[in-house]
Design a protein around this motif. Structure first.
Motif, PDB file in Angstrom:
ATOM      1  N   MET A 121      14.547  -2.951  33.303  1.00 57.08           N
ATOM      2  CA  MET A 121      15.772  -3.735  33.252  1.00 57.08           C
ATOM      3  C   MET A 121      15.467  -5.078  32.580  1.00 57.08           C
ATOM      4  SD  MET A 121      18.289  -4.976  36.339  1.00 57.08           S
ATOM      5  CE  MET A 121      17.005  -5.599  37.376  1.00 57.08           C
ATOM      6  N   SER A 122      16.323  -5.467  31.654  1.00 54.08           N
ATOM      7  CA  SER A 122      16.108  -6.730  30.961  1.00 54.08           C
ATOM      8  C   SER A 122      16.656  -7.884  31.787  1.00 54.08           C
ATOM      9  CB  SER A 122      16.785  -6.694  29.588  1.00 54.08           C
ATOM     10  OG  SER A 122      18.172  -6.564  29.746  1.00 54.08           O
ATOM     11  N   ARG A 123      15.978  -8.991  31.689  1.00 59.45           N
ATOM     12  CA  ARG A 123      16.437 -10.191  32.391  1.00 59.45           C
ATOM     13  C   ARG A 123      17.596 -10.804  31.629  1.00 59.45           C
ATOM     14  NH1 ARG A 123      12.908 -13.677  35.511  1.00 59.45           N
ATOM     15  NH2 ARG A 123      13.731 -15.266  34.147  1.00 59.45           N
ATOM     16  N   ARG A 124      18.585 -11.212  32.345  1.00 63.46           N
ATOM     17  CA  ARG A 124      19.764 -11.825  31.742  1.00 63.46           C
ATOM     18  C   ARG A 124      19.973 -13.216  32.309  1.00 63.46           C
ATOM     19  NH1 ARG A 124      24.456  -7.513  30.745  1.00 63.46           N
ATOM     20  NH2 ARG A 124      23.243  -6.124  29.454  1.00 63.46           N
ATOM     21  N   THR A 125      20.776 -13.994  31.603  1.00 58.36           N
ATOM     22  CA  THR A 125      21.127 -15.332  32.051  1.00 58.36           C
ATOM     23  C   THR A 125      22.601 -15.343  32.435  1.00 58.36           C
ATOM     24  OG1 THR A 125      19.504 -16.291  30.550  1.00 58.36           O
ATOM     25  CG2 THR A 125      21.182 -17.771  31.418  1.00 58.36           C
ATOM     26  N   TYR A 126      22.868 -15.721  33.686  1.00 64.72           N
ATOM     27  CA  TYR A 126      24.221 -15.733  34.230  1.00 64.72           C
ATOM     28  C   TYR A 126      24.629 -17.154  34.603  1.00 64.72           C
ATOM     29  CZ  TYR A 126      23.772 -10.689  34.992  1.00 64.72           C
ATOM     30  OH  TYR A 126      23.602  -9.343  34.839  1.00 64.72           O
ATOM     31  N   LEU A 127      25.916 -17.431  34.485  1.00 69.41           N
ATOM     32  CA  LEU A 127      26.497 -18.648  35.038  1.00 69.41           C
ATOM     33  C   LEU A 127      27.469 -18.191  36.116  1.00 69.41           C
ATOM     34  CD1 LEU A 127      27.092 -21.809  34.815  1.00 69.41           C
ATOM     35  CD2 LEU A 127      29.166 -21.043  33.683  1.00 69.41           C
ATOM     36  N   VAL A 128      27.305 -18.712  37.329  1.00 73.20           N
ATOM     37  CA  VAL A 128      28.185 -18.355  38.448  1.00 73.20           C
ATOM     38  C   VAL A 128      28.901 -19.618  38.899  1.00 73.20           C
ATOM     39  CG1 VAL A 128      28.317 -17.387  40.771  1.00 73.20           C
ATOM     40  CG2 VAL A 128      26.595 -16.533  39.175  1.00 73.20           C
ATOM     41  N   ASP A 179      17.261 -10.106  41.923  1.00 73.47           N
ATOM     42  CA  ASP A 179      17.046  -9.039  40.945  1.00 73.47           C
ATOM     43  C   ASP A 179      16.252  -9.518  39.725  1.00 73.47           C
ATOM     44  OD1 ASP A 179      18.402  -7.286  42.563  1.00 73.47           O
ATOM     45  OD2 ASP A 179      20.257  -7.328  41.396  1.00 73.47           O
ATOM     46  N   GLY A 180      15.850 -10.792  39.714  1.00 80.61           N
ATOM     47  CA  GLY A 180      15.006 -11.303  38.650  1.00 80.61           C
ATOM     48  C   GLY A 180      15.730 -11.949  37.481  1.00 80.61           C
ATOM     49  N   HIS A 181      17.016 -12.174  37.612  1.00 81.18           N
ATOM     50  CA  HIS A 181      17.774 -12.779  36.521  1.00 81.18           C
ATOM     51  C   HIS A 181      17.757 -14.298  36.627  1.00 81.18           C
ATOM     52  CE1 HIS A 181      19.254  -8.887  35.310  1.00 81.18           C
ATOM     53  NE2 HIS A 181      19.627  -8.647  36.559  1.00 81.18           N
ATOM     54  N   THR A 182      18.016 -14.972  35.519  1.00 81.10           N
ATOM     55  CA  THR A 182      18.160 -16.424  35.504  1.00 81.10           C
ATOM     56  C   THR A 182      19.611 -16.740  35.822  1.00 81.10           C
ATOM     57  OG1 THR A 182      16.469 -16.603  33.799  1.00 81.10           O
ATOM     58  CG2 THR A 182      17.930 -18.496  34.078  1.00 81.10           C
ATOM     59  N   VAL A 183      19.820 -17.607  36.810  1.00 83.45           N
ATOM     60  CA  VAL A 183      21.183 -17.920  37.252  1.00 83.45           C
ATOM     61  C   VAL A 183      21.379 -19.425  37.251  1.00 83.45           C
ATOM     62  CG1 VAL A 183      22.855 -17.733  39.134  1.00 83.45           C
ATOM     63  CG2 VAL A 183      21.256 -15.872  38.714  1.00 83.45           C
ATOM     64  N   LEU A 184      22.457 -19.851  36.612  1.00 79.85           N
ATOM     65  CA  LEU A 184      22.887 -21.240  36.693  1.00 79.85           C
ATOM     66  C   LEU A 184      24.096 -21.269  37.612  1.00 79.85           C
ATOM     67  CD1 LEU A 184      22.837 -22.341  32.950  1.00 79.85           C
ATOM     68  CD2 LEU A 184      21.187 -22.894  34.729  1.00 79.85           C
ATOM     69  N   GLY A 185      24.014 -22.070  38.641  1.00 81.52           N
ATOM     70  CA  GLY A 185      25.140 -22.210  39.550  1.00 81.52           C
ATOM     71  C   GLY A 185      25.968 -23.418  39.166  1.00 81.52           C
ATOM     72  N   ALA A 186      27.269 -23.311  39.328  1.00 86.04           N
ATOM     73  CA  ALA A 186      28.174 -24.432  39.056  1.00 86.04           C
ATOM     74  C   ALA A 186      29.119 -24.582  40.237  1.00 86.04           C
ATOM     75  CB  ALA A 186      28.954 -24.191  37.773  1.00 86.04           C
ATOM     76  N   GLY A 234      22.116 -22.419  24.490  1.00 81.47           N
ATOM     77  CA  GLY A 234      23.165 -21.755  23.718  1.00 81.47           C
ATOM     78  C   GLY A 234      23.212 -20.247  23.887  1.00 81.47           C
ATOM     79  N   ARG A 235      22.467 -19.702  24.855  1.00 79.86           N
ATOM     80  CA  ARG A 235      22.455 -18.243  25.073  1.00 79.86           C
ATOM     81  C   ARG A 235      22.810 -17.954  26.526  1.00 79.86           C
ATOM     82  NH1 ARG A 235      21.817 -13.101  22.865  1.00 79.86           N
ATOM     83  NH2 ARG A 235      20.962 -11.772  24.456  1.00 79.86           N
ATOM     84  N   LEU A 236      23.953 -17.325  26.727  1.00 74.81           N
ATOM     85  CA  LEU A 236      24.434 -16.986  28.063  1.00 74.81           C
ATOM     86  C   LEU A 236      24.945 -15.552  28.024  1.00 74.81           C
ATOM     87  CD1 LEU A 236      25.011 -18.176  30.889  1.00 74.81           C
ATOM     88  CD2 LEU A 236      27.228 -18.872  30.036  1.00 74.81           C
ATOM     89  N   ASP A 237      24.401 -14.696  28.887  1.00 75.54           N
ATOM     90  CA  ASP A 237      24.772 -13.282  28.861  1.00 75.54           C
ATOM     91  C   ASP A 237      26.067 -12.979  29.604  1.00 75.54           C
ATOM     92  OD1 ASP A 237      22.512 -12.125  27.389  1.00 75.54           O
ATOM     93  OD2 ASP A 237      21.339 -12.881  29.082  1.00 75.54           O
ATOM     94  N   ALA A 238      26.349 -13.699  30.674  1.00 70.71           N
ATOM     95  CA  ALA A 238      27.556 -13.395  31.441  1.00 70.71           C
ATOM     96  C   ALA A 238      27.996 -14.606  32.254  1.00 70.71           C
ATOM     97  CB  ALA A 238      27.322 -12.218  32.376  1.00 70.71           C
ATOM     98  N   VAL A 239      29.311 -14.668  32.489  1.00 70.60           N
ATOM     99  CA  VAL A 239      29.900 -15.692  33.357  1.00 70.60           C
ATOM    100  C   VAL A 239      30.587 -14.961  34.500  1.00 70.60           C
ATOM    101  CG1 VAL A 239      31.606 -17.543  33.543  1.00 70.60           C
ATOM    102  CG2 VAL A 239      30.278 -17.287  31.444  1.00 70.60           C
ATOM    103  N   ILE A 240      30.275 -15.376  35.709  1.00 69.69           N
ATOM    104  CA  ILE A 240      30.926 -14.805  36.889  1.00 69.69           C
ATOM    105  C   ILE A 240      31.721 -15.933  37.528  1.00 69.69           C
ATOM    106  CG2 ILE A 240      30.582 -13.661  39.099  1.00 69.69           C
ATOM    107  CD1 ILE A 240      27.929 -12.588  37.914  1.00 69.69           C
ATOM    108  N   ALA A 241      33.034 -15.855  37.386  1.00 74.48           N
ATOM    109  CA  ALA A 241      33.929 -16.921  37.841  1.00 74.48           C
ATOM    110  C   ALA A 241      34.331 -16.687  39.286  1.00 74.48           C
ATOM    111  CB  ALA A 241      35.150 -16.997  36.936  1.00 74.48           C
ATOM    112  N   CYS A 242      33.612 -17.330  40.209  1.00 71.86           N
ATOM    113  CA  CYS A 242      33.912 -17.187  41.639  1.00 71.86           C
ATOM    114  C   CYS A 242      34.546 -18.439  42.227  1.00 71.86           C
ATOM    115  CB  CYS A 242      32.627 -16.875  42.415  1.00 71.86           C
ATOM    116  SG  CYS A 242      31.947 -15.258  42.077  1.00 71.86           S
ATOM    117  N   ALA A 243      34.602 -19.523  41.465  1.00 74.90           N
ATOM    118  CA  ALA A 243      35.194 -20.757  41.996  1.00 74.90           C
ATOM    119  C   ALA A 243      36.669 -20.527  42.255  1.00 74.90           C
ATOM    120  CB  ALA A 243      35.007 -21.903  41.013  1.00 74.90           C
ATOM    121  N   GLY A 244      37.125 -20.934  43.418  1.00 73.86           N
ATOM    122  CA  GLY A 244      38.537 -20.759  43.715  1.00 73.86           C
ATOM    123  C   GLY A 244      38.909 -21.340  45.060  1.00 73.86           C
TER     124      GLY A 244
END
Length: 191
Positions: free
Chosen positions: A1-8, A26-33, A63-73
């Motif tokens: 599995m490839s490592r991805r960069t996520y913004l949550v 799971d070994g991914h890079t995660v930026l929390g906001a 400048g490289r982001l694989d996915a955004v998970i929008a959970c703020a609400g």
């Protein structure tokens, strides 16, 4: 599995925190906001906070982001909820689009793709469901006149057990008019 960069977004609590923790496990890079307690402190309810989020995410990811998970609400009936849940999510996704690995794909346009082959490779703003109705709407019902059927015009009803109402008629939607009312036992004055 490839490592991805996520913004949550919303990563300081609730589903956002759980999602960020799972991705990190799971070994991914995660930026929390979130408002505080994450890598990016930004208020998605304000335009300045939305700009801060996109600028910091671009800076931290190179400048490289694989996915955004929008959970703020929020779950309040206030204007703040609309600013965070809708405008915050839309601005986040639009602002981070250039960071996507598929950034070479043109932004959605108002016209549908010209051929099925381009439809698969380019996002479209047109919905995936038919916009036009396949069958016409039923005609409106006439206003109720308040006139009830009399025993002479009412359809014949089947007898029902004592104290039970007859089922509604499939044509009128009302219970058939009864010819006589069942008598009820007299109430005792003593309690």
């Amino acid at each position: 599995m490839s490592r991805r960069t996520y913004l949550v977004t919303g990563a300081a609590s609730g589903i956002g925190r759980a999602t960020a923790a799972r991705l990190r496990d799971d070994g991914h890079t995660v930026l929390g906001a979130d408002l505080q307690g994450t890598e990016i402190a930004a208020d998605l309810a304000t335009p300045a906070g939305r700009t801060e989020l996109t600028e910091r995410a671009d800076e931290l990811t190179g400048g490289r982001l694989d996915a955004v998970i929008a959970c703020a609400g929020l779950a309040h009936f206030r204007p703040l909820t609309l600013r965070v849940n809708y405008f915050g999510a839309v601005a986040t996704l639009e602002g981070l689009r250039p960071c996507s690995p598929r950034a070479a794909i043109p932004a959605p346009s108002s016209s549908p793709p010209s051929s099925p082959s381009t439809r698969r490779t380019r996002p479209s703003s047109t919905p995936h469901w038919p916009v036009t109705r396949k069958r016409p709407l039923p005609p409106p019902r006439p206003p109720s006149t308040g006139v009830r059927a009399t025993p002479s015009t009412a359809p014949p009803s089947t007898p029902s057990p004592a104290g039970c109402a007859a089922p509604p008629s499939p044509t009128t939607g009302r219970a058939p008019a009864s010819r006589s009312m069942p008598s009820l036992p007299a109430r005792s004055s003593r309690r």
